[in-house]
Design a protein around this motif. Structure first.
Motif, short mmCIF file in Angstrom:
data_model
loop_
_atom_site.label_atom_id
_atom_site.label_comp_id
_atom_site.label_asym_id
_atom_site.label_seq_id
_atom_site.Cartn_x
_atom_site.Cartn_y
_atom_site.Cartn_z
N MET A 186 0.85 -1.07 -0.07
CA MET A 186 -0.03 0.01 -0.09
C MET A 186 0.79 1.30 0.04
N HIS A 191 -10.39 0.49 0.31
CA HIS A 191 -9.96 -0.82 0.05
C HIS A 191 -10.70 -1.72 0.94
N TYR A 193 -8.83 6.39 0.79
CA TYR A 193 -8.35 5.51 0.31
C TYR A 193 -8.09 3.92 1.03
N ASN A 194 -7.70 4.25 2.23
CA ASN A 194 -8.08 3.12 3.11
C ASN A 194 -9.40 2.52 3.34
N ASN A 196 -6.47 1.43 -9.38
CA ASN A 196 -6.85 2.34 -8.66
C ASN A 196 -6.48 3.79 -8.68
N LEU A 255 -5.82 -6.43 5.29
CA LEU A 255 -6.57 -6.50 3.86
C LEU A 255 -6.36 -7.79 3.31
N SER A 260 -11.08 -0.46 -6.05
CA SER A 260 -10.92 -0.78 -4.60
C SER A 260 -11.44 0.83 -4.12
N GLU A 261 -12.53 1.13 -4.56
CA GLU A 261 -12.81 2.55 -4.21
C GLU A 261 -14.44 2.56 -3.88
N ARG A 296 -9.40 -10.35 2.73
CA ARG A 296 -9.69 -10.78 1.27
C ARG A 296 -9.69 -12.24 0.84
N THR A 348 -14.37 -2.69 -0.36
CA THR A 348 -14.21 -3.20 -1.32
C THR A 348 -13.70 -4.89 -1.05
#
Length: 501
Positions: free
Chosen positions: A14, A202, A198-199, A417, A125, A241-242, A129, A205
């Protein structure tokens, strides 16, 4: 995580500029925020490793003696795999396997990992995921240790990990539907913690990815194994991822070229209908333009997808440009990822330096203009259902997404992204480093404002939307909002002058 599917040995990185949380933590609280805590801070013991030929029984005895839930498999200091207590239960005890067999027979080979100096957020993440609870830590190629979901629990920031874990436990769509109702609360907690947009994007998503993957697993359990290889692909905000708590679904299916409609068509029609309908039930409403894998047009062999992209780039008429904006932002979610990887490489080769196509893309991007008046003041909607408000998505975030996409296609950059695309564009000279920073800051501000707006609506029991009344924010924030829009407007003008018909 094997057989060439979407989970090879993988390390997630990241952008360090997005680790920080302005809110910090209470004074004296030992639980540091995952977005600013390095992985190294979570390692509490030296790594426990065993060679590949070790027997299962010996490994179990060592785990019992050391009171650990996993051990790493290493040869000459290099990581080969890992085994966990779950492997012992499911692959040995339940299967009646001979405990004198080597641990390689039950190990997860080529596991996901994080680097020693990564933010702990990377590990969060990764676990969320892929529904895993043990992640090796490397320092270069040296094994530095292991972190677990329990280590993250102590940091008070793991609701995403456990929500994803709960999703993978569900055995029916109804269970996934119940789990999905917690996404809004997750966004609220992230907004309250001042997590960056941003975080937040992610993390939200990751939950969508988990629901999608679980639906595919349930579909395959009902219909049987897929008759040919495929990859389920996210498009739009999920691919980038937004996502926020208010998102529809954009997806497609890329099939192996061995696909035969007469033999395999019925299977994939049923599978995609099951998944898309399940996503709709979980709150990811059907795409109004039917850009979904359940639509025949968007469920095709790789060769047909290659034809689509060649036609869109060589004949950029209005519909092709609209489709380009959706399907040039793609990310593999489940299945044979290589089917998409090669396709994206070919696409970027065709768009790099293709000035005619890029000029049309810029013209299409300019249809989304920031809401500024004649004298650069904010200009809310003057009529309609949302009179007096500003659409933070379509007049704020989307114009930056469009600009970043043009930079990526012009430079042949693989990033999806938007923040990452802008970072690469600045580093590669597609735009000045200062302009790239300005656009990233504008994106972060607008996206964060949108997330906070939605979190407030959720707290009030309202359905989240993208329409902000400027009166709801402070004078200082309104000035920042105007400045962000002016940055976008300026860069739109620069791009329109660069690419002309």
């Amino acid at each position: 995580m094997k057989n060439g599917f979407l989970s090879p040995t993988t390390h997630i990185t990241m952008d360090p500029n997005n680790w920080t949380n302005e809110a910090g933590v209470p004074s004296g609280d030992a639980a540091l925020n995952l977005m600013s805590t390095p992985v190294s801070a979570l390692i509490n013991r030296a790594p426990i490793t065993l060679p590949p030929h070790t027997s299962i029984r010996a490994a179990a005895q060592l785990m019992s003696e050391q009171r650990v839930s996993s051990v790493l498999i290493a040869e000459q200091g290099l990581l080969f795999g890992l085994i966990t207590d779950r492997d012992l239960r499911n692959r040995v005890i339940a299967a009646g396997l001979d405990t004198q067999r080597p641990i390689m027979d039950i190990a997860t080979l080529a596991p996901f990992f994080v680097n020693l100096h990564d933010p702990a957020f990377n590990a969060l993440l990764l676990m969320a995921r892929h529904n895993i609870h043990h992640v090796p830590v490397l320092d270069g190629q040296r094994i530095a240790g292991m972190i677990t979901a329990t280590d993250l629990t102590e940091q008070h920031s793991t609701s995403a990990v456990y929500l994803a874990g709960d999703i993978y436990k569900q055995t029916a769509v109804e269970g996934l539907q119940r789990a999905s109702t917690r996404i809004r609360a997750l966004q609220q907690s992230l907004a309250a913690a001042d997590a960056t947009a941003y975080n937040t994007g992610h993390i939200i998503t990751v939950i969508t990815d988990a629901i999608t993957t679980r639906l595919l697993q349930l579909g395959e359990a009902q219909l049987g194994p897929a008759p040919v290889d495929y990859v389920w692909v996210a498009a739009g905000s999920q691919a980038r991822s937004e996502q926020t708590a208010k998102s529809d679904q954009d997806n497609c299916l890329v099939l192996d070229d061995a696909f035969d409609e007469s033999v395999h068509g019925a299977y994939f029609r049923e599978l995609t209908r099951f998944v898309c309908t399940g996503l709709d039930a979980c709150g990811y409403v059907f795409c109004p333009g039917e850009m979904m894998a359940m639509t025949d047009t968007w469920r095709q062999p790789r060769a047909r997808w290659a034809e689509y992209f060649r036609r869109w780039t060589s004949q950029p008429e209005p519909k092709a440009l609209m489709l380009t904006c959706v399907f040039f932002d793609l990310r593999a979610i489940h299945g044979q990822a290589s089917l998409l990887d090669g396709l994206r490489r070919d696409v970027l080769q065709n768009t790099r330096g293709n000035t005619l196509f890029l000029a049309h893309m810029v013209g299409n991007a300019l249809t989304h203009q920031p809401p500024l008046g004649l004298f650069k003041g904010l200009s809310p909607a003057r009529s309609g259902e949302h009179k007096g408000t500003i659409d933070l998505k379509h007049t704020g975030v989307v114009p930056i997404v469009d600009l970043a996409r043009v930079y990526a296609l012009a430079g042949g950059h693989a990033e999806v992204n938007t923040h990452d695309r802008l970072l690469t564009a600045g580093e590669g000279g597609d735009i000045s480093a200062q302009s790239a920073r300005d656009l990233r800051d504008a994106l972060e501000f607008l996206a964060s404002l949108r997330i906070r707006h939605q979190a407030q609506q959720i707290a009030q029991g309202l359905a989240p939307d993208n329409f902000l009344d400027p009166a709801e924010i402070s004078n200082f924030e309104r000035t920042q909002l105007r400045d962000a829009f002016q940055v976008v407007q300026t860069l739109q003008s620069v791009l329109s002058n660069r690419y002309k018909f």
